[in-house]
Structures are given as structure tokens and as C-alpha cells.
Design a protein around this motif. Structure first.
Motif, PDB file in Angstrom:
ATOM      1  N   LEU A   1      19.424  15.432 -24.229  1.00 56.58           N
ATOM      2  CA  LEU A   1      18.058  15.889 -23.980  1.00 56.58           C
ATOM      3  C   LEU A   1      17.832  16.292 -22.531  1.00 56.58           C
ATOM      4  O   LEU A   1      16.864  16.964 -22.221  1.00 56.58           O
ATOM      5  CB  LEU A   1      17.063  14.784 -24.348  1.00 56.58           C
ATOM      6  CG  LEU A   1      17.102  14.315 -25.794  1.00 56.58           C
ATOM      7  CD1 LEU A   1      16.140  13.166 -25.999  1.00 56.58           C
ATOM      8  CD2 LEU A   1      16.762  15.466 -26.725  1.00 56.58           C
ATOM      9  N   SER A   2      18.708  15.853 -21.633  1.00 59.15           N
ATOM     10  CA  SER A   2      18.515  16.144 -20.218  1.00 59.15           C
ATOM     11  C   SER A   2      19.558  17.129 -19.684  1.00 59.15           C
ATOM     12  O   SER A   2      19.651  17.356 -18.491  1.00 59.15           O
ATOM     13  CB  SER A   2      18.552  14.853 -19.399  1.00 59.15           C
ATOM     14  OG  SER A   2      19.838  14.268 -19.463  1.00 59.15           O
ATOM     15  N   ARG A   3      20.331  17.717 -20.598  1.00 59.31           N
ATOM     16  CA  ARG A   3      21.424  18.614 -20.202  1.00 59.31           C
ATOM     17  C   ARG A   3      20.878  19.985 -19.796  1.00 59.31           C
ATOM     18  O   ARG A   3      19.951  20.494 -20.406  1.00 59.31           O
ATOM     19  CB  ARG A   3      22.382  18.757 -21.382  1.00 59.31           C
ATOM     20  CG  ARG A   3      23.741  19.259 -20.999  1.00 59.31           C
ATOM     21  CD  ARG A   3      24.740  18.854 -22.090  1.00 59.31           C
ATOM     22  NE  ARG A   3      26.066  19.300 -21.747  1.00 59.31           N
ATOM     23  CZ  ARG A   3      26.889  18.623 -20.964  1.00 59.31           C
ATOM     24  NH1 ARG A   3      26.533  17.470 -20.458  1.00 59.31           N
ATOM     25  NH2 ARG A   3      28.089  19.091 -20.685  1.00 59.31           N
ATOM     26  N   PHE A   4      21.490  20.573 -18.773  1.00 53.35           N
ATOM     27  CA  PHE A   4      21.117  21.923 -18.351  1.00 53.35           C
ATOM     28  C   PHE A   4      21.798  22.947 -19.250  1.00 53.35           C
ATOM     29  O   PHE A   4      22.912  22.725 -19.723  1.00 53.35           O
ATOM     30  CB  PHE A   4      21.536  22.176 -16.903  1.00 53.35           C
ATOM     31  CG  PHE A   4      20.803  21.335 -15.888  1.00 53.35           C
ATOM     32  CD1 PHE A   4      19.476  20.983 -16.069  1.00 53.35           C
ATOM     33  CD2 PHE A   4      21.434  20.913 -14.736  1.00 53.35           C
ATOM     34  CE1 PHE A   4      18.798  20.224 -15.130  1.00 53.35           C
ATOM     35  CE2 PHE A   4      20.766  20.161 -13.786  1.00 53.35           C
ATOM     36  CZ  PHE A   4      19.446  19.809 -13.984  1.00 53.35           C
ATOM     37  N   GLU A   5      21.136  24.071 -19.458  1.00 49.53           N
ATOM     38  CA  GLU A   5      21.711  25.139 -20.271  1.00 49.53           C
ATOM     39  C   GLU A   5      22.989  25.678 -19.626  1.00 49.53           C
ATOM     40  O   GLU A   5      23.964  25.959 -20.297  1.00 49.53           O
ATOM     41  CB  GLU A   5      20.687  26.269 -20.415  1.00 49.53           C
ATOM     42  CG  GLU A   5      20.812  27.012 -21.708  1.00 49.53           C
ATOM     43  CD  GLU A   5      19.633  27.933 -21.914  1.00 49.53           C
ATOM     44  OE1 GLU A   5      19.775  29.121 -21.555  1.00 49.53           O
ATOM     45  OE2 GLU A   5      18.590  27.472 -22.407  1.00 49.53           O
ATOM     46  N   ARG A   6      22.930  25.852 -18.290  1.00 52.68           N
ATOM     47  CA  ARG A   6      24.107  26.281 -17.525  1.00 52.68           C
ATOM     48  C   ARG A   6      24.320  25.295 -16.385  1.00 52.68           C
ATOM     49  O   ARG A   6      23.363  24.938 -15.700  1.00 52.68           O
ATOM     50  CB  ARG A   6      23.882  27.672 -16.906  1.00 52.68           C
ATOM     51  CG  ARG A   6      23.956  28.806 -17.889  1.00 52.68           C
ATOM     52  CD  ARG A   6      23.946  30.184 -17.200  1.00 52.68           C
ATOM     53  NE  ARG A   6      23.399  30.227 -15.851  1.00 52.68           N
ATOM     54  CZ  ARG A   6      22.096  30.377 -15.547  1.00 52.68           C
ATOM     55  NH1 ARG A   6      21.198  30.472 -16.494  1.00 52.68           N
ATOM     56  NH2 ARG A   6      21.691  30.426 -14.294  1.00 52.68           N
TER      57      ARG A   6
END
Length: 82
Positions: free
Chosen positions: A4-9
Motif C-alpha cells: 500500500l505504500s509502494r511507489f509506482e516508480r
């Protein structure tokens, strides 16, 4: 929570000339760098910390924290690639 806290890039930073580049994948990585490696209190660093905390509390989404972290990394001259 990481999903849920992951960046797209991911974002690549280098906190000092003597240390390897680091890849920042999520809000937890960004917050750790802000806390440990950017000791100077600036408005951009504070905004990035606030944004990371809001994501971790479920109050906003990772893209806002990513933008704030990139701004703080640019200001601190540690951004290598966005």
C-alpha cells in the motif's frame, strides 16, 4: 503494508559521494532516508516527512509522498534519477 505504500516508480538517490546509490521503492525507504540522511530541517524535508506519515496512516496515497520526497531529494542534491 508495503504494498500500500509502494511507489509506482522507484527513485534513485545517493546520500554522499562515498556511499552507493540507493533505490527507494516505497514510503518506508523514503522516510528512513529523510530521518537518517537529511538532518537539515527544511520546509521540503518537513513536507516529505508529513506526506510519508500520512500515507502510512492511510490518509493519502503514495504519489503525493513520492512527489514530496523527490522535491526534498532535489533540494538536498541527492537525487540521481526519478
Amino acid at each position: 503494508m508495503t504494498g500500500l505504500s509502494r511507489f509506482e516508480r522507484p527513485i534513485v538517490v545517493q546520500v554522499s559521494r562515498h556511499r552507493k546509490e540507493r533505490v527507494v521503492f516505497d514510503v518506508n525507504d523514503a522516510a528512513a532516508i529523510l530521518l537518517r540522511d537529511l538532518p537539515r530541517q527544511t520546509e521540503k524535508r518537513k513536507a516529505a516527512m508529513d506526506a510519508c506519515l500520512r500515507v502510512l496512516r492511510g490518509e493519502c496515497h503514495p504519489p503525493s509522498a513520492r512527489r514530496a520526497f523527490v522535491a526534498a531529494a532535489l533540494e538536498a542534491k541527492i537525487l540521481r534519477s526519478d
